[in-house]
Enzyme design. Sequence first.
Site, PDB file in Angstrom:
ATOM      1  N   LEU A  28       0.745  -0.630   0.058  1.00  0.00           N
ATOM      2  CA  LEU A  28       0.050  -0.014   0.172  1.00  0.00           C
ATOM      3  C   LEU A  28       0.097   0.826  -0.070  1.00  0.00           C
ATOM      4  O   LEU A  28       1.938   0.766   0.855  1.00  0.00           O
ATOM      5  CB  LEU A  28      -0.875  -0.282   1.158  1.00  0.00           C
ATOM      6  CG  LEU A  28      -2.147   0.827   0.886  1.00  0.00           C
ATOM      7  CD1 LEU A  28      -3.327   1.004  -0.182  1.00  0.00           C
ATOM      8  CD2 LEU A  28      -2.661   0.830   3.047  1.00  0.00           C
ATOM      9  N   ASP A  29       0.806   1.933  -0.976  1.00  0.00           N
ATOM     10  CA  ASP A  29       1.763   3.276  -1.204  1.00  0.00           C
ATOM     11  C   ASP A  29       1.877   3.972   0.069  1.00  0.00           C
ATOM     12  O   ASP A  29       0.655   4.138   0.822  1.00  0.00           O
ATOM     13  CB  ASP A  29       1.165   4.405  -2.268  1.00  0.00           C
ATOM     14  CG  ASP A  29       1.575   4.117  -3.278  1.00  0.00           C
ATOM     15  OD1 ASP A  29       1.837   2.341  -3.910  1.00  0.00           O
ATOM     16  OD2 ASP A  29       0.149   3.801  -4.832  1.00  0.00           O
ATOM     17  N   ARG A  30       3.097   4.532   0.311  1.00  0.00           N
ATOM     18  CA  ARG A  30       3.428   5.790   1.869  1.00  0.00           C
ATOM     19  C   ARG A  30       2.004   6.456   1.421  1.00  0.00           C
ATOM     20  O   ARG A  30       2.480   7.025   2.942  1.00  0.00           O
ATOM     21  CB  ARG A  30       4.709   6.110   1.384  1.00  0.00           C
ATOM     22  CG  ARG A  30       4.797   6.883   2.227  1.00  0.00           C
ATOM     23  CD  ARG A  30       6.254   7.464   2.812  1.00  0.00           C
ATOM     24  NE  ARG A  30       7.474   8.046   3.460  1.00  0.00           N
ATOM     25  CZ  ARG A  30       7.050   9.178   3.081  1.00  0.00           C
ATOM     26  NH1 ARG A  30       7.418   9.968   1.929  1.00  0.00           N
ATOM     27  NH2 ARG A  30       8.194  10.345   4.239  1.00  0.00           N
TER      28      ARG A  30
END
Length: 201
Positions: free
Chosen positions: A44-46
């Site tokens: 899950l992207d930052r």
Amino acid sequence: MTRLLLFNKPFGVLSQFTDRGSPSARSTLSDFIDVEGVYPAGRLDRDSEGLLLLCDDGRLQARIADPRFKMPKTYLVQVEGDPQEPELERLRRGVQLKDGLTLPADVVRIDAPDLWPRDPPIRQRRFIPDSWLAITIREGRNRQVRRMTAAVGLPTLRLVRWSIGDWSVAGIAPGEFQELPGSGGAGSRNHKTDRQDSGFR
């Protein structure tokens, strides 16, 4: 017995346990999760929030993360603009991106969900409206939902992964995790924040 953790990843946290080589320290999973032997099933992207699954079973990790299994992932997406049916239909049919045509998505316009506050908050633009969509996809390309909404003229402002398959982040506050009863642990929750959790309504 397999251990499975449901973690509500806050904005700005990397979905990995270490951040080697970064010139400045960034927040990682190790700031929130002190459980040995579990690893993220997918990423899950930052700059995205919400559900991240962690487990200690390679086969389960593959079933969750591998696009071949087409496990549905639902995102609550705040977009810039006022989506109309033509834009929503493009998302539903599939969007042509640089790496090819996406699979059809389930897309509905929703009222603003009752979510936790984001830190830092979304920058509001006085004369530009924003709206919320619930988008379900069955593949996992890099930053796919953001690229899809941008391609139809609806830039993403906030992205919250709400569910993966039958697992949901409902009732889990940002920075906390829940270990499912019967998954090999005691069904405990790690309290790393005093924020109030909210459900999607």
